[in-house]
Design a protein around this motif. Structure first.
Motif, PDB file in Angstrom:
ATOM      1  N   LYS A 353       0.822  -1.222   0.000  1.00  0.00           N
ATOM      2  CA  LYS A 353       0.000   0.000   0.000  1.00  0.00           C
ATOM      3  C   LYS A 353       0.856   1.273   0.000  1.00  0.00           C
ATOM      4  N   GLY A 354       2.146   1.123   0.308  1.00  0.00           N
ATOM      5  CA  GLY A 354       3.071   2.272   0.222  1.00  0.00           C
ATOM      6  C   GLY A 354       2.798   3.400   1.203  1.00  0.00           C
ATOM      7  N   ILE A 355       2.312   3.058   2.404  1.00  0.00           N
ATOM      8  CA  ILE A 355       2.091   4.112   3.412  1.00  0.00           C
ATOM      9  C   ILE A 355       2.792   3.719   4.718  1.00  0.00           C
ATOM     10  N   PRO A 356       3.074   4.691   5.607  1.00  0.00           N
ATOM     11  CA  PRO A 356       3.776   4.401   6.851  1.00  0.00           C
ATOM     12  C   PRO A 356       2.958   3.544   7.822  1.00  0.00           C
ATOM     13  N   TYR A 357       3.701   2.794   8.658  1.00  0.00           N
ATOM     14  CA  TYR A 357       3.105   1.852   9.606  1.00  0.00           C
ATOM     15  C   TYR A 357       3.871   1.941  10.924  1.00  0.00           C
ATOM     16  N   ILE A 358       3.147   1.813  12.030  1.00  0.00           N
ATOM     17  CA  ILE A 358       3.810   1.718  13.345  1.00  0.00           C
ATOM     18  C   ILE A 358       3.033   0.703  14.179  1.00  0.00           C
TER      19      ILE A 358
END
Length: 383
Positions: A353-358
């Protein structure tokens, strides 16, 4: 149907639904209505509803009773399991106290063993949940649903007809559709309301005994939010966050607050108390209603399933539909299935999805609020 009240008032009413239901459950018992308690999204509530029983989610989201639970259970066990057991053992949960039967399910190992202890002081019916969503698993689960129906018939001396089950399926589907329409207001950008307020309604609705009342109340609320949005009443534009992972509620709402107090807005919840529990409907027109119920519930994408493609499917859809900027994965300490799965989720979110994750690991105490604020503030700022 026009709602006279202001939105904040309505949100608070849903937030207080749990307390209000403490009195409602006592009234049900006084009228002789059976009460069935459960802990899990896999619980096929339509079967109990068909009998005319009140179904309720049992207390499991506060650290209040954990010290008592730890006298019997290991300290390094998931707080949700310890809390569930602690509330049951101490009789501090009115819902548990008034439940005629508690329905457990073989999701994770800790829960399975905890139910053995719980059954020493309460009628506990355990449903054998398969750990895979293949055809043999489906057949097993369908058999368990029929076994549950037969157990209720025998325990309460009733007959549950297929017609009653179909009626219950329609009622619960209507409630799901209304709640789904409500959380879909968050597709607007900027968002019309805070994620915290959306969550109050989603969580509060799990404590409503009369499921047929949900559509009226929730549809009126959705209409009011949409009307006010059209008039220009909305939140500021902020980074849009999706929360996934372990069940949220009670103490873990601190994660939602940490996001929203630090400049983000939670636009969707993939967890059990969010989209996961209302995303799919039971096929009302299915020839075999038990098969339809079994399919609907077994398709829930929980980390206890191996493999677990349905979680990724729902996650991907929510990321796209809600224009999500970042994903927060909330893991409860010692929840092994969700913790191990963080690697899969991280790869999917950042790679596909090419988005940041934490991912944030937490428990039911308030001790880590400062740390949560620091980490989530930095995450939101990066977005």
């Amino acid at each position: 149907m026009e709602l006279i009240k202001d939105l904040p008032e309505v949100f608070e009413e849903f937030a207080e639904q749990r307390q209000k239901s403490f009195l409602a459950v006592k009234e049900l018992k006084e009228k002789g209505v059976p009460v069935v308690g459960s802990y899990c999204t896999y619980f096929p509530k339509e079967i109990a509803m068909a009998m005319g029983a009140g179904c309720v989610s049992l207390c499991s989201t506060s650290d209040e009773t954990i010290p008592e639970a730890e006298k019997d259970l290991p300290k390094n066990l998931c707080p949700l399991i310890k809390s569930s057991y602690g509330f049951a053992k101490t009789d501090k949960c009115p819902f548990f106290y008034f439940s005629d039967v508690v329905v457990g399910e073989t999701t994770c190992d800790g829960k399975k063993k905890m139910y053995e202890y719980m059954s020493e002081f309460k009628d506990v019916f355990i449903m054998e949940l398969p750990n895979s969503q293949r055809e043999p698993g489906l057949q097993l689960w369908k058999g368990e649903i029929i076994r549950f129906k037969e157990y209720l018939e025998q325990k309460f001396g009733v007959t549950i007809t297929e017609e009653q089950i179909r009626e219950a399926v329609k009622t619960e589907n209507q409630a799901r559709r209304s709640l789904k329409k409500l959380y879909e207001v968050m597709k607007h950008d900027p968002a019309p309301i805070k994620g915290q307020d959306l969550f109050k309604v989603l969580y509060g609705s799990t404590f409503k005994f009369d499921r047929s009342l949900i559509p009226g109340e929730v549809d009126a609320l959705t209409a009011k939010i949409e009307k006010e949005y059209a008039e220009g009443k909305m939140e500021e534009k902020k980074p849009r966050i999706l929360i996934t992972g372990c069940p949220i509620g009670g103490a873990t709402e601190k994660v939602i607050r940490a996001v929203e107090d630090n400049g983000g807005i939670v636009v969707t919840f993939e967890n059990c108390s969010g989209a996961k529990s209302i995303d799919k409907m039971v096929d009302e027109d299915a020839e075999d209603i038990y098969d339809a119920i079994a399919r609907r519930y077994l398709n829930i994408g929980c980390s206890v399933m191996t493999p677990n493609p349905n979680r990724l499917e729902l996650l991907g859809r929510l990321i796209d539909e809600y224009q999500v900027d970042g994903v927060v994965d909330m893991i409860l300490q010692a929840c092994h299935t969700y913790n191990v799965e963080t690697n899969t989720i991280r790869k999917f979110v950042t790679g596909e999805k090419g988005i940041p994750y934490i991912s944030v690991e937490t428990d039911y105490s308030q001790a880590d609020i400062g740390q949560l604020n620091t980490r989530l503030a930095a995450f939101v700022e990066m977005l």
